[in-house]
Write a protein that holds these residues in place. Structure first.
Motif, mmCIF file in Angstrom:
data_model
loop_
_atom_site.group_PDB
_atom_site.id
_atom_site.type_symbol
_atom_site.label_atom_id
_atom_site.label_comp_id
_atom_site.label_asym_id
_atom_site.label_seq_id
_atom_site.Cartn_x
_atom_site.Cartn_y
_atom_site.Cartn_z
ATOM 1 N N VAL A 298 0.853 -1.186 0.000
ATOM 2 C CA VAL A 298 0.000 0.000 0.000
ATOM 3 C C VAL A 298 0.887 1.233 0.000
ATOM 4 C CG1 VAL A 298 -1.542 1.408 1.420
ATOM 5 C CG2 VAL A 298 -2.010 -1.020 1.133
ATOM 6 N N ASN A 299 0.597 2.144 -0.908
ATOM 7 C CA ASN A 299 1.301 3.419 -0.963
ATOM 8 C C ASN A 299 0.325 4.511 -0.541
ATOM 9 O OD1 ASN A 299 2.120 6.048 -2.618
ATOM 10 N ND2 ASN A 299 3.961 4.807 -2.378
ATOM 11 N N LEU A 300 0.686 5.230 0.506
ATOM 12 C CA LEU A 300 -0.160 6.288 1.055
ATOM 13 C C LEU A 300 0.551 7.629 0.881
ATOM 14 C CD1 LEU A 300 -2.034 6.140 4.447
ATOM 15 C CD2 LEU A 300 -0.586 8.091 3.913
ATOM 16 N N ARG A 301 -0.109 8.562 0.196
ATOM 17 C CA ARG A 301 0.488 9.874 -0.029
ATOM 18 C C ARG A 301 -0.456 10.966 0.462
ATOM 19 N NH1 ARG A 301 1.014 11.654 -5.147
ATOM 20 N NH2 ARG A 301 -0.430 10.087 -5.985
ATOM 21 N N VAL A 302 0.110 11.920 1.175
ATOM 22 C CA VAL A 302 -0.642 13.097 1.606
ATOM 23 C C VAL A 302 -0.076 14.296 0.877
ATOM 24 C CG1 VAL A 302 -1.300 14.574 3.528
ATOM 25 C CG2 VAL A 302 -1.075 12.102 3.884
ATOM 26 N N GLN A 303 -0.913 14.944 0.103
ATOM 27 C CA GLN A 303 -0.510 16.140 -0.639
ATOM 28 C C GLN A 303 -1.375 17.306 -0.197
ATOM 29 O OE1 GLN A 303 -0.885 14.648 -4.776
ATOM 30 N NE2 GLN A 303 1.315 14.997 -4.971
ATOM 31 N N GLY A 304 -0.738 18.333 0.352
ATOM 32 C CA GLY A 304 -1.480 19.501 0.798
ATOM 33 C C GLY A 304 -0.684 20.767 0.558
ATOM 34 N N ASN A 305 -1.299 21.912 0.864
ATOM 35 C CA ASN A 305 -0.625 23.193 0.657
ATOM 36 C C ASN A 305 0.049 23.703 1.927
ATOM 37 O OD1 ASN A 305 -2.821 23.933 2.193
ATOM 38 N ND2 ASN A 305 -3.760 25.258 0.641
ATOM 39 N N MET B 130 3.668 13.966 2.446
ATOM 40 C CA MET B 130 4.214 12.750 3.060
ATOM 41 C C MET B 130 3.942 11.559 2.154
ATOM 42 S SD MET B 130 3.316 11.101 6.810
ATOM 43 C CE MET B 130 1.556 10.959 6.470
ATOM 44 N N VAL B 131 4.894 10.636 2.092
ATOM 45 C CA VAL B 131 4.737 9.399 1.321
ATOM 46 C C VAL B 131 5.118 8.227 2.218
ATOM 47 C CG1 VAL B 131 5.423 8.083 -0.707
ATOM 48 C CG2 VAL B 131 5.288 10.578 -0.837
ATOM 49 N N CYS B 132 4.233 7.236 2.303
ATOM 50 C CA CYS B 132 4.494 6.023 3.077
ATOM 51 C C CYS B 132 4.229 4.813 2.192
ATOM 52 C CB CYS B 132 3.596 5.944 4.309
ATOM 53 S SG CYS B 132 3.719 7.350 5.428
ATOM 54 N N ASP B 133 5.080 3.815 2.300
ATOM 55 C CA ASP B 133 4.943 2.593 1.505
ATOM 56 C C ASP B 133 5.071 1.404 2.452
ATOM 57 O OD1 ASP B 133 5.049 1.154 -1.207
ATOM 58 O OD2 ASP B 133 6.853 0.398 -0.207
ATOM 59 N N ALA B 134 3.995 0.604 2.566
ATOM 60 C CA ALA B 134 3.989 -0.507 3.516
ATOM 61 C C ALA B 134 3.587 -1.801 2.833
ATOM 62 C CB ALA B 134 3.022 -0.217 4.662
ATOM 63 N N GLY B 135 4.098 -2.921 3.359
ATOM 64 C CA GLY B 135 3.803 -4.222 2.794
ATOM 65 C C GLY B 135 3.025 -5.111 3.735
ATOM 66 N N ARG B 136 2.330 -6.068 3.171
ATOM 67 C CA ARG B 136 1.616 -7.088 3.956
ATOM 68 C C ARG B 136 2.594 -7.865 4.830
ATOM 69 N NH1 ARG B 136 -0.623 -10.981 6.093
ATOM 70 N NH2 ARG B 136 -2.649 -11.886 5.579
ATOM 71 N N ASP B 137 3.890 -7.824 4.438
ATOM 72 C CA ASP B 137 4.922 -8.549 5.176
ATOM 73 C C ASP B 137 5.430 -7.801 6.408
ATOM 74 O OD1 ASP B 137 6.287 -6.501 3.966
ATOM 75 O OD2 ASP B 137 7.744 -7.761 2.932
ATOM 76 N N GLY B 138 4.879 -6.610 6.679
ATOM 77 C CA GLY B 138 5.281 -5.865 7.874
ATOM 78 C C GLY B 138 6.405 -4.872 7.656
ATOM 79 N N THR B 139 6.866 -4.714 6.425
ATOM 80 C CA THR B 139 7.905 -3.725 6.143
ATOM 81 C C THR B 139 7.257 -2.396 5.779
ATOM 82 O OG1 THR B 139 8.043 -4.346 3.795
ATOM 83 C CG2 THR B 139 9.530 -5.468 5.340
ATOM 84 N N VAL B 140 7.948 -1.308 6.099
ATOM 85 C CA VAL B 140 7.429 0.018 5.801
ATOM 86 C C VAL B 140 8.591 0.985 5.605
ATOM 87 C CG1 VAL B 140 7.260 0.675 8.247
ATOM 88 C CG2 VAL B 140 5.781 1.798 6.565
ATOM 89 N N ARG B 141 8.390 1.982 4.782
ATOM 90 C CA ARG B 141 9.354 3.060 4.581
ATOM 91 C C ARG B 141 8.548 4.322 4.299
ATOM 92 N NH1 ARG B 141 11.748 2.305 -1.559
ATOM 93 N NH2 ARG B 141 9.756 1.789 -2.569
ATOM 94 N N ALA B 142 9.149 5.494 4.578
ATOM 95 C CA ALA B 142 8.380 6.731 4.430
ATOM 96 C C ALA B 142 9.297 7.947 4.467
ATOM 97 C CB ALA B 142 7.345 6.836 5.548
ATOM 98 N N TYR B 143 8.774 9.070 3.972
ATOM 99 C CA TYR B 143 9.519 10.325 4.061
ATOM 100 C C TYR B 143 8.565 11.510 4.006
ATOM 101 C CZ TYR B 143 9.034 10.831 -1.060
ATOM 102 O OH TYR B 143 8.539 10.954 -2.343
#
Length: 305
Positions: free
Chosen positions: A64-71, A77-90
């Motif tokens: 799942v890739n979750l992105r928040v775009q605002g002014n 913010m960008v977050c990328d998480a897997g069903r396997d329990g791994t996640v990365r974000a910035y």
């Protein structure tokens, strides 16, 4: 203690419950990205939310890739998480700090501003499913719950919380409570879940009381619904698959003309991963060797359309 995620059902199997602890993961992200207090908290919430969403993926390698775009000034913010329990974000602005609200909480609404939440579900076996909703508050929990209701037509509640001090992140995590599709039309079950969620107050305090034990947190919050643990706790960790070989492969795509320009202007190349802040540096000699190895196989960038 390592972070963990647990999955459970309740109310005779009609409600799905997921709880995740992201304390260690948030601390790691803070160090990697040199996050402010606000940034550490925001990214912790984003990673918790994306892991909760990814927990429902049908395949083990789904993401799942979750992105928040605002002014707002935080720059998204960008977050990328897997069903396997791994996640990365910035975050766009990892060092941003804002004055807290009157109650001492972070001003996420001001940080993210008005904008959108984008969610991309990739089952890695077909066309990814993408959906976008307007931001409700910027606090992530309400925004993700809004996404689930409007894009997936699933009555859901999302709770995210943390406690951060001058010594760093003490604890971070979240809970997802969601009606399963076959139960979504049962008015009695909808009311049962809504009533259980209304009784949850000061989620962060209750999260802290069960730090490191996500199953105990579910039992505390939803004990009246007789939850049943589905699987053993799953480890959660910050993980980015970037490496030097992948960076080198990316440079190969640039073409000889651009590589020569890098050598002439910068004396080499430097690639930075947004997700984990890792730096990959290549010298002029290494770029020349790359061109020699691929001589005759790379078209100059200027000749491609």
């Amino acid at each position: 203690m390592a972070d963990q995620l647990v999955r459970a059902t309740a109310a005779g199997g009609g409600i799905r419950l997921v709880a995740v602890d992201t304390t260690v993961t948030s601390r790691f992200a803070q160090r990697r990205h040199q996050l402010s207090y606000l940034g550490t908290t925001a990214l912790g919430r984003g990673m918790s939310a994306s892991l909760l969403l990814a927990s429902a993926m049908k395949v083990a390698h789904g993401r799942v890739n979750l992105r928040v775009q605002g002014n707002g000034p935080i720059g998204g913010m960008v977050c990328d998480a897997g069903r396997d329990g791994t996640v990365r974000a910035y975050l766009g602005r990892p060092d941003l700090e804002l004055d807290p609200l009157a109650d001492g909480t972070f001003d996420f609404s001001r940080a993210f501003g008005t904008g959108y939440l984008h969610v991309l579900r990739d089952e890695a076996g077909g066309t990814p499913f993408s959906s976008t909703v307007e931001l409700v508050s910027g606090g992530i929990a309400e925004d993700v719950a809004s996404y689930l209701v409007h894009s997936e037509q699933t009555p859901s509640a999302v709770f995210l919380g943390e406690r951060i001090t001058t010594r760093g992140m003490r604890f971070s995590g979240g809970v997802l409570a969601q009606l399963l599709p076959r139960a979504a039309e049962e008015a009695e079950l909808v009311a049962l879940l809504a009533d259980a969620c209304r009784q949850i107050s000061d989620f962060s305090e209750r999260l802290g009381a069960h730090q490191g034990n996500s199953w105990a947190l579910i039992q505390d919050l939803f004990g009246a619904l007789q939850p049943s643990l589905l699987t053993p706790a799953q480890p959660v960790r910050f993980h980015c698959p970037c490496n030097r070989s992948r960076s080198l492969a990316a440079l190969k795509l640039l073409g000889h003309a651009e590589l020569r320009d890098m050598i002439a202007s910068d004396g080499g190349a430097e690639l930075n991963c947004h997700f984990c802040s890792e730096r990959y540096v290549f010298t002029a000699d290494q770029l020349l060797q790359l061109m020699d190895e691929d001589s005759g196989t790379i078209e100059p960038a200027s000749s491609r359309t």
